[in-house]
Design a protein around this motif. Structure first.
Motif, PDB file in Angstrom:
ATOM      1  N   LYS A  86      44.887 -19.252 -16.044  1.00  0.00           N
ATOM      2  CA  LYS A  86      43.786 -19.195 -16.819  1.00  0.00           C
ATOM      3  C   LYS A  86      43.843 -20.827 -17.398  1.00  0.00           C
ATOM      4  CE  LYS A  86      41.590 -14.918 -18.937  1.00  0.00           C
ATOM      5  NZ  LYS A  86      42.104 -14.052 -20.062  1.00  0.00           N
ATOM      6  N   VAL A 119      40.039 -13.485 -11.610  1.00  0.00           N
ATOM      7  CA  VAL A 119      40.154 -14.442 -13.513  1.00  0.00           C
ATOM      8  C   VAL A 119      40.767 -15.882 -12.390  1.00  0.00           C
ATOM      9  CG1 VAL A 119      42.230 -16.010 -14.507  1.00  0.00           C
ATOM     10  CG2 VAL A 119      41.362 -12.929 -14.971  1.00  0.00           C
ATOM     11  N   SER A 123      38.527 -19.629 -12.811  1.00  0.00           N
ATOM     12  CA  SER A 123      39.757 -20.738 -12.971  1.00  0.00           C
ATOM     13  C   SER A 123      39.001 -21.720 -11.795  1.00  0.00           C
ATOM     14  CB  SER A 123      41.090 -20.702 -13.138  1.00  0.00           C
ATOM     15  OG  SER A 123      40.979 -19.664 -13.979  1.00  0.00           O
TER      16      SER A 123
END
Length: 523
Positions: A86, A119, A123
């Motif tokens: 992240k 994720v 990202s």
């Protein structure tokens, strides 16, 4: 653990309070980096955020800090991996020299599953927004190096990026089009079905030269110069054909002819018609193929030597759906007929035979036989029309399937009637121009599908003469193909239909499979 967290918080307070003098506290920043290598789970997650927050202030320590974060992205703890992934996009803000490296790492992390994959994907989108061209170049580099990641990377590039801001930058589209044409030469079915729709909707699909190029790409994929192998090993070739052709049908026009594909259908597919019927969902496949054939005939140019054979194959297939009247015909009964398939075949024959009218007129026996079939089928059309009139007053009593049939039936029957009238002239005429009942509104013409409450199109329902008018159709006089039963239109599978979809596995490159023997993947 408490002492470790306390130490981290103290260093964070020093760094955040330093403001203009932050460069004097590189030692504290370095100590945070060291804690990330040996700390506990909570400490690692906290340090990852601190490293990213102050990353831009310490250029001399950036390579060290980035390597530590990449270590955390491969930690055995999913929460630590997620936290580290992240924060990676924040390192790209104001530091474009790291974009390609970070995009490459996140692209490789798409091999993860579940929440980790989501994720990594999110990202990577953030990094893309910082510099789309650098990011895409990095992703394509990994795509060509790592065979195991190719499917996920193609999905990300041609599905996920197609929905986000920045996708329409000329440089981005140019890259996706250029690289997409390369990948499609040697790809799986899943990759093909992701890339081709993008290419057809891109600027490539909006020029005549580009449309011809895309059509040729599909021709190569279905091997239109070869033979249609219905039972090809490891390949559901009919499914593949239907799916591929569906993608390029909108590209055919007066300047981009469909002759080569139509000849392939007529000389390779139609001769195996009975074998196709024996496949799973065979009749639905046949209907889809006939509709595609009808659309192709609209844009066929008469320039092939074997067009007589082409017409004859269409004509012979048409006769299977248009029976001769039985000798003991009962005028109180109507035959059980497949109007939807006949619409497609009559339309195709009418388009092709108008350029070779001698096909019927030079053979009196053939013409006589055909007229008997037309006359018998026309009686079925009239009977179906009467049945539709009778159902208008009791529409609420009909099932949903019957209501679908009734909605599209008038257009089907009118088309058949118009063509039959033309062919009944002596000699047959080829003057009428009808709009196929199933053609979509993409041509700016009428749409004949129904729409659900959610706005999705429903399937077309084949029209057959059965009990719509409350009369017994009598014994079937046509081939045993269950034409009188309710059928759903074939819908091609959305998943893989072949493990050998033109893949040659010719590209090299190592798969990551973890970090393995070195860290070259970071360079």
């Amino acid at each position: 653990m408490a002492d470790e967290l306390q130490e981290i918080y103290e260093k964070y307070e020093i760094l955040s309070g330093a403001k203009d003098k932050i460069l004097e506290h590189s030692a504290e920043y370095m100590e945070c980096i060291n804690i990330a290598s040996k700390g506990g789970p909570k400490g690692k997650k906290l340090v990852a955020q601190i490293i990213s927050q102050f990353f831009k202030h310490f250029p001399d320590l950036q390579d060290t800090a980035l390597n530590v974060l990449l270590d955390l992205c491969e930690d055995g703890d999913s929460e630590i991996r997620i936290c580290s992934m992240k924060v990676l996009p924040f390192l790209c803000k104001g530091s474009k020299e790291h974009i390609q490296n970070i995009a490459s790492i996140l692209a490789q992390l798409l091999q993860l599953d579940d929440l980790d994959y989501t994720v990594a994907c999110n990202s990577l989108v953030q990094v893309f927004r910082e510099d789309p061209v650098l990011s895409i170049n990095a992703i394509f580099t990994i795509l060509y190096q790592d065979e195991a990641l190719r499917e996920k990377l193609v999905t990300f590039l041609y599905k996920r990026l197609a929905t986000i801001e920045g996708k329409n930058l000329p440089e981005v589209e140019e890259l996706l089009v250029t690289e997409g044409k390369k990948i499609i030469q040697d790809c799986t079915s899943g990759q093909f079905m992701l890339i081709m729709p993008y290419l057809t909707q891109s600027k490539l699909g909006k020029t005549l030269h580009g449309q011809k190029e895309l059509v040729n790409l599909v021709y190569n994929k279905i091997e239109v110069e070869g033979k249609f192998n219905l039972l090809e090993t490891h390949t559901l070739s009919t499914d593949r054909l239907v799916l591929c052709v569906e993608l390029i049908l909108p590209l055919f026009n007066a300047s981009n002819e469909s002759t080569k594909l139509l000849i392939y259908y007529c000389t390779q597919v139609l001769p195996q018609w009975n074998n196709i019927r024996s496949l799973k969902d065979g009749e639905q496949l046949q209907l889809r193929l006939l509709r595609q054939l009808a659309i192709m005939s609209t844009y066929c140019v008469w320039n092939a030597e074997n067009m007589t054979d082409v017409i004859e194959n269409v004509f012979n297939t048409l006769k299977e759906y248009m029976p001769l009247p039985p000798e003991d015909v009962d005028i109180s009964k109507v035959p059980n007929l497949d109007f939807t398939s006949v619409e497609c075949l009559l339309y195709t024959f009418h388009k092709l035979a108008r350029k070779n009218p001698e096909f019927l007129t030079n053979d009196s026996d053939r013409l006589k036989d055909f007229r008997l079939r037309l006359q018998y089928f026309a009686r079925g059309v009239q009977g179906c029309k009467r049945g539709l009139e009778n159902t208008k007053t009791k529409k609420d009593e009909l099932s949903e399937e019957d209501q679908k049939k009734i909605q599209i039936a008038p257009a089907v029957l009118e088309n058949i009637n118009a063509i039959v009238k033309d062919l009944f002239y002596q000699p047959p005429l080829y003057k009428c121009n009808v709009q196929l009942s199933f053609r979509s509104a993409r041509d700016g013409k009428k749409e004949v599908t129904t729409v659900t409450k959610s706005g999705a199109q429903k399937r077309h329902v084949p029209i057959t003469f059965g009990s719509a008018n409350g009369t017994d159709p009598g014994p079937k006089q046509v081939r045993n193909n269950k034409a009188g039963e309710d059928r759903k239109l074939y819908q091609p599978p959305s998943g893989k239909f072949s493990n050998n979809f033109g893949r040659t596995n010719s590209r090299g490159g190592s798969t990551r499979g973890g970090r393995g023997g070195g860290r070259n993947w970071r360079n």
